[in-house]
Design a protein around this motif. Sequence first.
Motif, PDB file in Angstrom:
ATOM      1  N   TYR A 117      49.424  53.220  41.891  1.00  0.00           N
ATOM      2  CA  TYR A 117      50.369  52.438  42.722  1.00  0.00           C
ATOM      3  C   TYR A 117      51.113  51.681  41.912  1.00  0.00           C
ATOM      4  CZ  TYR A 117      46.333  49.638  43.346  1.00  0.00           C
ATOM      5  OH  TYR A 117      45.009  48.967  43.409  1.00  0.00           O
ATOM      6  N   LYS A 128      43.190  38.128  41.540  1.00  0.00           N
ATOM      7  CA  LYS A 128      41.669  38.363  41.267  1.00  0.00           C
ATOM      8  C   LYS A 128      41.088  38.241  39.843  1.00  0.00           C
ATOM      9  CE  LYS A 128      40.199  39.372  45.313  1.00  0.00           C
ATOM     10  NZ  LYS A 128      39.118  38.321  45.866  1.00  0.00           N
ATOM     11  N   TYR A 129      42.056  38.677  38.850  1.00  0.00           N
ATOM     12  CA  TYR A 129      41.777  38.693  37.438  1.00  0.00           C
ATOM     13  C   TYR A 129      41.806  37.232  37.093  1.00  0.00           C
ATOM     14  CZ  TYR A 129      42.415  39.018  32.447  1.00  0.00           C
ATOM     15  OH  TYR A 129      41.948  38.961  31.189  1.00  0.00           O
ATOM     16  N   PHE A 187      38.564  35.693  38.480  1.00  0.00           N
ATOM     17  CA  PHE A 187      37.412  36.442  37.785  1.00  0.00           C
ATOM     18  C   PHE A 187      37.380  35.760  36.357  1.00  0.00           C
ATOM     19  CE2 PHE A 187      35.963  40.484  35.522  1.00  0.00           C
ATOM     20  CZ  PHE A 187      34.524  40.174  35.835  1.00  0.00           C
ATOM     21  N   THR A 232      37.021  37.406  26.746  1.00  0.00           N
ATOM     22  CA  THR A 232      38.099  38.192  27.090  1.00  0.00           C
ATOM     23  C   THR A 232      37.689  39.345  28.151  1.00  0.00           C
ATOM     24  OG1 THR A 232      38.862  38.066  24.930  1.00  0.00           O
ATOM     25  CG2 THR A 232      40.016  39.806  26.225  1.00  0.00           C
ATOM     26  N   VAL A 233      38.166  38.987  29.396  1.00  0.00           N
ATOM     27  CA  VAL A 233      37.757  40.022  30.300  1.00  0.00           C
ATOM     28  C   VAL A 233      38.939  41.104  30.538  1.00  0.00           C
ATOM     29  CG1 VAL A 233      37.165  40.176  32.870  1.00  0.00           C
ATOM     30  CG2 VAL A 233      37.169  37.888  31.479  1.00  0.00           C
ATOM     31  N   ARG A 234      38.313  42.439  30.867  1.00  0.00           N
ATOM     32  CA  ARG A 234      39.222  43.399  31.236  1.00  0.00           C
ATOM     33  C   ARG A 234      38.640  44.311  32.370  1.00  0.00           C
ATOM     34  NH1 ARG A 234      39.159  42.955  25.564  1.00  0.00           N
ATOM     35  NH2 ARG A 234      41.459  42.960  24.883  1.00  0.00           N
ATOM     36  N   ILE A 235      39.608  44.861  33.411  1.00  0.00           N
ATOM     37  CA  ILE A 235      38.822  45.660  34.291  1.00  0.00           C
ATOM     38  C   ILE A 235      39.312  47.155  34.191  1.00  0.00           C
ATOM     39  CG2 ILE A 235      39.093  45.769  36.940  1.00  0.00           C
ATOM     40  CD1 ILE A 235      40.168  42.804  37.007  1.00  0.00           C
ATOM     41  N   LYS A 236      38.398  47.862  34.302  1.00  0.00           N
ATOM     42  CA  LYS A 236      38.631  49.515  33.894  1.00  0.00           C
ATOM     43  C   LYS A 236      38.455  50.169  35.296  1.00  0.00           C
ATOM     44  CE  LYS A 236      36.309  52.574  30.831  1.00  0.00           C
ATOM     45  NZ  LYS A 236      35.017  52.718  29.647  1.00  0.00           N
ATOM     46  N   LYS A 237      39.308  51.500  35.374  1.00  0.00           N
ATOM     47  CA  LYS A 237      38.996  52.461  36.479  1.00  0.00           C
ATOM     48  C   LYS A 237      38.332  53.483  35.423  1.00  0.00           C
ATOM     49  CE  LYS A 237      40.869  54.276  40.359  1.00  0.00           C
ATOM     50  NZ  LYS A 237      42.374  54.926  40.893  1.00  0.00           N
ATOM     51  N   PHE A 284      47.749  40.843  44.231  1.00  0.00           N
ATOM     52  CA  PHE A 284      46.115  41.046  44.601  1.00  0.00           C
ATOM     53  C   PHE A 284      45.512  41.064  43.183  1.00  0.00           C
ATOM     54  CE2 PHE A 284      42.434  43.698  44.482  1.00  0.00           C
ATOM     55  CZ  PHE A 284      41.614  43.475  45.434  1.00  0.00           C
ATOM     56  N   TRP A 285      45.842  42.036  42.252  1.00  0.00           N
ATOM     57  CA  TRP A 285      45.107  42.154  40.746  1.00  0.00           C
ATOM     58  C   TRP A 285      45.205  40.935  39.921  1.00  0.00           C
ATOM     59  CZ3 TRP A 285      41.150  44.609  40.399  1.00  0.00           C
ATOM     60  CH2 TRP A 285      40.664  46.004  41.096  1.00  0.00           C
ATOM     61  N   PHE A 323      42.872  49.010  32.572  1.00  0.00           N
ATOM     62  CA  PHE A 323      44.209  48.789  33.454  1.00  0.00           C
ATOM     63  C   PHE A 323      44.512  47.448  33.719  1.00  0.00           C
ATOM     64  CE2 PHE A 323      41.471  48.977  37.014  1.00  0.00           C
ATOM     65  CZ  PHE A 323      41.888  47.796  37.885  1.00  0.00           C
ATOM     66  N   LEU A 333      45.995  52.977  38.347  1.00  0.00           N
ATOM     67  CA  LEU A 333      45.684  52.616  39.970  1.00  0.00           C
ATOM     68  C   LEU A 333      46.273  53.511  40.684  1.00  0.00           C
ATOM     69  CD1 LEU A 333      46.358  48.709  39.155  1.00  0.00           C
ATOM     70  CD2 LEU A 333      44.175  49.771  40.003  1.00  0.00           C
TER      71      LEU A 333
END
Lengths: 120, 120
Positions: free
Chosen positions: A66, A93-94, A97, A12-17, A89-90, A21, A64
């Motif tokens: 936006y 990309k996700y 990825f 499981t992949v998650r993207i973080k700031k 875009f996200w 998010f 994010l």
Amino acid sequence: MDNSTNFSAHVTVRIKKDSVFFGPGIAQLLQGVDTCGSVRDAALGMGLSYSKAWKVLNASEKELGYSLVVRHHGGKQGGKTTLSEKGRFWLDKYMLFEEALKKSADDIFAQMLKEEEGNV
Amino acid sequence: MDNSTNFSAHVTVRIKKDSVFFGPGIAQLLQGVDTCGSVRDAALGMGLSYSKAWKVLNASEKELGYSLVVRHHGGKQGGKTTLSEKGRFWLDKYMLFEEALKKSADDIFAQMLKEEEGNV
């Protein structure tokens, strides 16, 4: 002993700031919006309430800074909700990825179990 | 525009046979057992109830068909619970797998954002 081919790896992949998010949930939701043109239908398709779907979207957009989706009022796309440029875009990309990482996980896992055949 | 260095990737790995039998939760639990010599103390250390900890262990052992921990009664290790050989095997494998995959995720993610700098 088990045969090592019985085993599989799941990633499981998650993207973080500052906080996470983007992950499997919002990816599925945005895919649904892209297909259905509606947050309501997208939420319904994944067994999520409408309010929970907006909660997920709003949390991600807040992190994010936006919008990920655009609501269209009137005109040709009146009543529709579509992905914003950044939303697409996200999502793109996700998905890329996730695909690359699943491939990498399968390779690493297969190699690892191969070295240990008979032990598992 | 955000700076892409603000973003990071987070990966969760699970290993499945017919169903998932190993993931971050049981890995942490087995590490705790290895350190504390006790399921009770390991569970306490991760804010898990004793019964929930055994439920997690039992589900995993049932899926694999063998024990991941060994309870010692009497003798030198009396009252202690340690990892079985297979328990140590899966814990070691999981930690190595997770480490390799995190490295892979960081590499793929950094490359992906580099290609798109300015877009995020």
